[in-house]
Design a protein around this motif. Sequence first.
Motif, PDB file in Angstrom:
ATOM      1  N   UNK A  16       0.775  -1.352   0.088  1.00  0.00           N
ATOM      2  CA  UNK A  16      -0.008  -0.049  -0.057  1.00  0.00           C
ATOM      3  C   UNK A  16       0.967   0.932  -0.127  1.00  0.00           C
ATOM      4  N   UNK A  17       1.896   1.267   0.919  1.00  0.00           N
ATOM      5  CA  UNK A  17       2.827   2.652   0.805  1.00  0.00           C
ATOM      6  C   UNK A  17       3.477   2.713  -0.552  1.00  0.00           C
ATOM      7  N   UNK A  18       3.830   1.659  -1.398  1.00  0.00           N
ATOM      8  CA  UNK A  18       4.430   1.547  -2.633  1.00  0.00           C
ATOM      9  C   UNK A  18       3.356   2.362  -3.476  1.00  0.00           C
ATOM     10  N   UNK A  19       2.290   1.898  -3.432  1.00  0.00           N
ATOM     11  CA  UNK A  19       0.870   2.437  -4.329  1.00  0.00           C
ATOM     12  C   UNK A  19       0.771   3.818  -4.061  1.00  0.00           C
ATOM     13  N   UNK A  57      -6.182  -7.340  -1.162  1.00  0.00           N
ATOM     14  CA  UNK A  57      -5.933  -5.865  -1.292  1.00  0.00           C
ATOM     15  C   UNK A  57      -7.456  -5.346  -1.991  1.00  0.00           C
ATOM     16  N   UNK A  58      -7.585  -5.873  -3.034  1.00  0.00           N
ATOM     17  CA  UNK A  58      -8.570  -5.399  -4.036  1.00  0.00           C
ATOM     18  C   UNK A  58      -9.944  -5.680  -3.580  1.00  0.00           C
ATOM     19  N   UNK A  59      -9.983  -6.992  -2.966  1.00  0.00           N
ATOM     20  CA  UNK A  59     -11.266  -7.651  -2.227  1.00  0.00           C
ATOM     21  C   UNK A  59     -11.709  -6.690  -1.278  1.00  0.00           C
ATOM     22  N   UNK A  60     -10.676  -6.097  -0.509  1.00  0.00           N
ATOM     23  CA  UNK A  60     -11.104  -5.183   0.801  1.00  0.00           C
ATOM     24  C   UNK A  60     -11.018  -3.625   0.170  1.00  0.00           C
ATOM     25  N   UNK A  61     -11.095  -3.463  -1.094  1.00  0.00           N
ATOM     26  CA  UNK A  61     -11.154  -2.050  -1.644  1.00  0.00           C
ATOM     27  C   UNK A  61     -10.079  -1.376  -1.330  1.00  0.00           C
ATOM     28  N   UNK A  62      -9.148  -1.880  -1.097  1.00  0.00           N
ATOM     29  CA  UNK A  62      -7.771  -0.849  -0.728  1.00  0.00           C
ATOM     30  C   UNK A  62      -7.102  -0.708  -1.735  1.00  0.00           C
ATOM     31  N   UNK A  63      -7.195  -1.188  -2.912  1.00  0.00           N
ATOM     32  CA  UNK A  63      -6.574  -1.055  -4.283  1.00  0.00           C
ATOM     33  C   UNK A  63      -7.623  -1.474  -5.681  1.00  0.00           C
ATOM     34  N   UNK A  64      -7.206  -0.977  -6.305  1.00  0.00           N
ATOM     35  CA  UNK A  64      -8.246  -1.159  -7.809  1.00  0.00           C
ATOM     36  C   UNK A  64      -7.060  -1.339  -8.804  1.00  0.00           C
ATOM     37  N   UNK A  73      -2.607  -2.702 -13.887  1.00  0.00           N
ATOM     38  CA  UNK A  73      -2.055  -1.523 -13.077  1.00  0.00           C
ATOM     39  C   UNK A  73      -2.753  -1.502 -11.944  1.00  0.00           C
ATOM     40  N   UNK A  74      -2.209  -1.518 -10.926  1.00  0.00           N
ATOM     41  CA  UNK A  74      -2.776  -1.605  -9.481  1.00  0.00           C
ATOM     42  C   UNK A  74      -2.589   0.023  -8.992  1.00  0.00           C
ATOM     43  N   UNK A  75      -3.676   0.548  -8.443  1.00  0.00           N
ATOM     44  CA  UNK A  75      -3.478   1.757  -7.702  1.00  0.00           C
ATOM     45  C   UNK A  75      -4.487   1.944  -6.450  1.00  0.00           C
ATOM     46  N   UNK A  78      -8.794   5.551  -1.765  1.00  0.00           N
ATOM     47  CA  UNK A  78      -8.892   6.265  -0.629  1.00  0.00           C
ATOM     48  C   UNK A  78      -8.850   5.556   0.658  1.00  0.00           C
ATOM     49  N   UNK A  79      -9.605   4.616   0.772  1.00  0.00           N
ATOM     50  CA  UNK A  79      -9.491   3.564   1.597  1.00  0.00           C
ATOM     51  C   UNK A  79      -8.292   2.860   1.946  1.00  0.00           C
ATOM     52  N   UNK A  80      -7.454   2.677   0.969  1.00  0.00           N
ATOM     53  CA  UNK A  80      -5.960   2.180   1.056  1.00  0.00           C
ATOM     54  C   UNK A  80      -5.038   3.296   1.656  1.00  0.00           C
ATOM     55  N   UNK A  81      -5.249   4.566   1.100  1.00  0.00           N
ATOM     56  CA  UNK A  81      -4.560   5.406   1.680  1.00  0.00           C
ATOM     57  C   UNK A  81      -4.659   5.719   3.301  1.00  0.00           C
ATOM     58  N   UNK A  82      -6.159   5.897   3.720  1.00  0.00           N
ATOM     59  CA  UNK A  82      -6.464   5.700   5.128  1.00  0.00           C
ATOM     60  C   UNK A  82      -5.592   4.515   5.909  1.00  0.00           C
ATOM     61  N   UNK A  83      -5.713   3.362   5.210  1.00  0.00           N
ATOM     62  CA  UNK A  83      -5.022   2.415   5.779  1.00  0.00           C
ATOM     63  C   UNK A  83      -3.622   2.521   6.144  1.00  0.00           C
ATOM     64  N   UNK A  84      -2.930   3.146   5.172  1.00  0.00           N
ATOM     65  CA  UNK A  84      -1.314   3.538   5.368  1.00  0.00           C
ATOM     66  C   UNK A  84      -1.118   4.531   6.660  1.00  0.00           C
ATOM     67  N   UNK A  85      -2.215   5.437   6.416  1.00  0.00           N
ATOM     68  CA  UNK A  85      -1.990   6.604   7.531  1.00  0.00           C
ATOM     69  C   UNK A  85      -2.176   5.853   8.858  1.00  0.00           C
TER      70      UNK A  85
END
Length: 85
Positions: A16-19, A57-64, A73-75, A78-85
């Motif tokens: 997640x942090x790399x993305x 991660x995709x299944x948990x809507x943290x990446x698309x 391509x994985x991105x 916002x939920x993933x960004x919140x997880x990193x924070x």
Amino acid sequence: MTPPVFAHGHLRLYLLSLLAESESGMHGYELIQALGDRFGGTYIPGGRTFYPRLAKLEGRSLVTKATDGRKTVYAITEAGRAEVA
């Protein structure tokens, strides 16, 4: 038996942090290489570890994921960004 390289959940956070650092997302091979670079080549995940983790991660809507020609391509979301924070 080889001990795990990461504690539970840490690989997820590294991915997640790399993305989060990427503006346009990254394809799988780029992520594998970036992770290897981050660890100075001492750890490069295999596909059997790496791609199922991305699917979770995709299944948990943290990446698309989106198809760009022959690459996926994985991105981060916002939920993933919140997880990193």
